[in-house]
Design an enzyme around this catalytic site. Structure first.
Site, PDB file in Angstrom:
ATOM      1  N   CYS A  48       0.697  -1.197  -0.128  1.00 35.34           N
ATOM      2  CA  CYS A  48       0.040  -0.027   0.074  1.00 35.34           C
ATOM      3  C   CYS A  48       1.063   1.319  -0.063  1.00 35.34           C
ATOM      4  O   CYS A  48       1.805   1.383   0.751  1.00 35.34           O
ATOM      5  CB  CYS A  48      -0.913  -0.085   1.309  1.00 35.34           C
ATOM      6  SG  CYS A  48      -1.945   1.620   1.365  1.00 35.34           S
ATOM      7  N   CYS A  51       0.413   3.122   3.533  1.00 40.23           N
ATOM      8  CA  CYS A  51       0.887   2.576   4.744  1.00 40.23           C
ATOM      9  C   CYS A  51       1.749   1.602   4.781  1.00 40.23           C
ATOM     10  O   CYS A  51       2.477   0.951   5.631  1.00 40.23           O
ATOM     11  CB  CYS A  51      -0.400   2.110   5.654  1.00 40.23           C
ATOM     12  SG  CYS A  51      -0.971   0.539   5.040  1.00 40.23           S
ATOM     13  N   CYS A  97      -7.613  -0.791   1.702  1.00 36.47           N
ATOM     14  CA  CYS A  97      -6.582  -1.471   2.388  1.00 36.47           C
ATOM     15  C   CYS A  97      -6.935  -1.402   3.750  1.00 36.47           C
ATOM     16  O   CYS A  97      -7.387  -0.205   4.450  1.00 36.47           O
ATOM     17  CB  CYS A  97      -5.324  -0.541   2.405  1.00 36.47           C
ATOM     18  SG  CYS A  97      -4.005  -0.707   3.597  1.00 36.47           S
ATOM     19  N   CYS A 100      -5.048   1.075   6.603  1.00 33.26           N
ATOM     20  CA  CYS A 100      -5.130   2.482   6.591  1.00 33.26           C
ATOM     21  C   CYS A 100      -6.324   2.943   5.926  1.00 33.26           C
ATOM     22  O   CYS A 100      -6.673   4.242   6.104  1.00 33.26           O
ATOM     23  CB  CYS A 100      -3.919   3.116   5.900  1.00 33.26           C
ATOM     24  SG  CYS A 100      -3.909   2.910   4.017  1.00 33.26           S
ATOM     25  N   CYS A 120      -8.689  -4.919  -9.920  1.00 33.05           N
ATOM     26  CA  CYS A 120      -8.497  -3.759 -10.648  1.00 33.05           C
ATOM     27  C   CYS A 120      -7.831  -2.688  -9.888  1.00 33.05           C
ATOM     28  O   CYS A 120      -8.500  -1.907  -9.136  1.00 33.05           O
ATOM     29  CB  CYS A 120      -9.417  -3.370 -11.669  1.00 33.05           C
ATOM     30  SG  CYS A 120      -9.146  -2.269 -12.790  1.00 33.05           S
TER      31      CYS A 120
HETATM   32 FE    FE Z   1      -2.875   1.013   3.570  1.00 35.18          FE
END
Ligand code: FE
Length: 136
Positions: A48, A51, A97, A100, A120
C-alpha cells in the site's frame, strides 16, 4: 508502521502525492495506462502506498488490457477489505487497504483462473518491493 500513520486528511495530504491522495483518500481513479507499475513484471510484493501493508504478490499479476495493474487475488486477504460500491450508477465491489482505509480499486468477476477474480488496482495506490527470489 502504525505510529507514523497519518490520521487527518491534512496529514494524508502532506504525506501523499496529489494523485495518490485523490485515489487513496478520495476514491479517485487514475487515468488508464498511465501507472508506473502497470507493466512491471518484476518479482516481488505490491504494498500500500499509504501505509506499506503487503497487498498483492507479483505471482498473481496479469495483463488484463484494462490499463490498470490487475491481480487474481490479494497476497493476504486480511489486509484487504471488500465493500459494496453503488456510486457512479454502477454496482461494483470496492477494494480497500484494511490497515489504513485507503481506496485501492475495485474487484470484478471477469478474471482468469478458477476464482475468476480481477482485482483492478490503481498503480499510484501501490508501491513495489522487489524480491531477489527467481521466478519459476
Ligand atoms: Fe494502507
Amino acid at each position: 508502521m502504525k505510529a507514523k500513520m497519518p490520521k487527518t486528511n491534512e496529514e494524508w495530504f502532506k504525506k501523499l502525492t496529489p494523485e495518490q491522495y485523490d485515489v487513496l483518500r478520495k476514491k479517485g481513479t487514475e487515468v488508464a495506462f498511465t501507472g508506473k507499475l502497470l507493466h512491471n513484471k518484476k518479482n516481488g510484493m505490491y504494498t500500500c502506498a499509504g501505509c506499506g501493508a503487503e497487498l498483492f504478490s507479483s505471482d498473481t499479476k496479469f495483463d488484463s488490457g484494462t490499463g490498470w495493474p490487475s491481480f487474481t487475488e490479494p497476497a493476504n486477504r486480511k489486509n484487504v477489505e471488500l465493500k459494496e460500491d453503488n456510486s457512479h450508477f454502477m454496482h461494483r465491489t470496492e477494494v480497500i487497504c484494511k490497515n489504513c482505509g485507503g481506496h485501492l480499486g475495485h474487484v470484478f468477476n471477469d478474471g482468469p483462473g478458477p476464482a475468476g477474480k480481477r482485482f483492478c488496482i490503481n498503480s499510484c495506490a501501490l508501491d513495489f518491493k522487489e524480491s531477489n527470489k527467481k521466478k519459476k
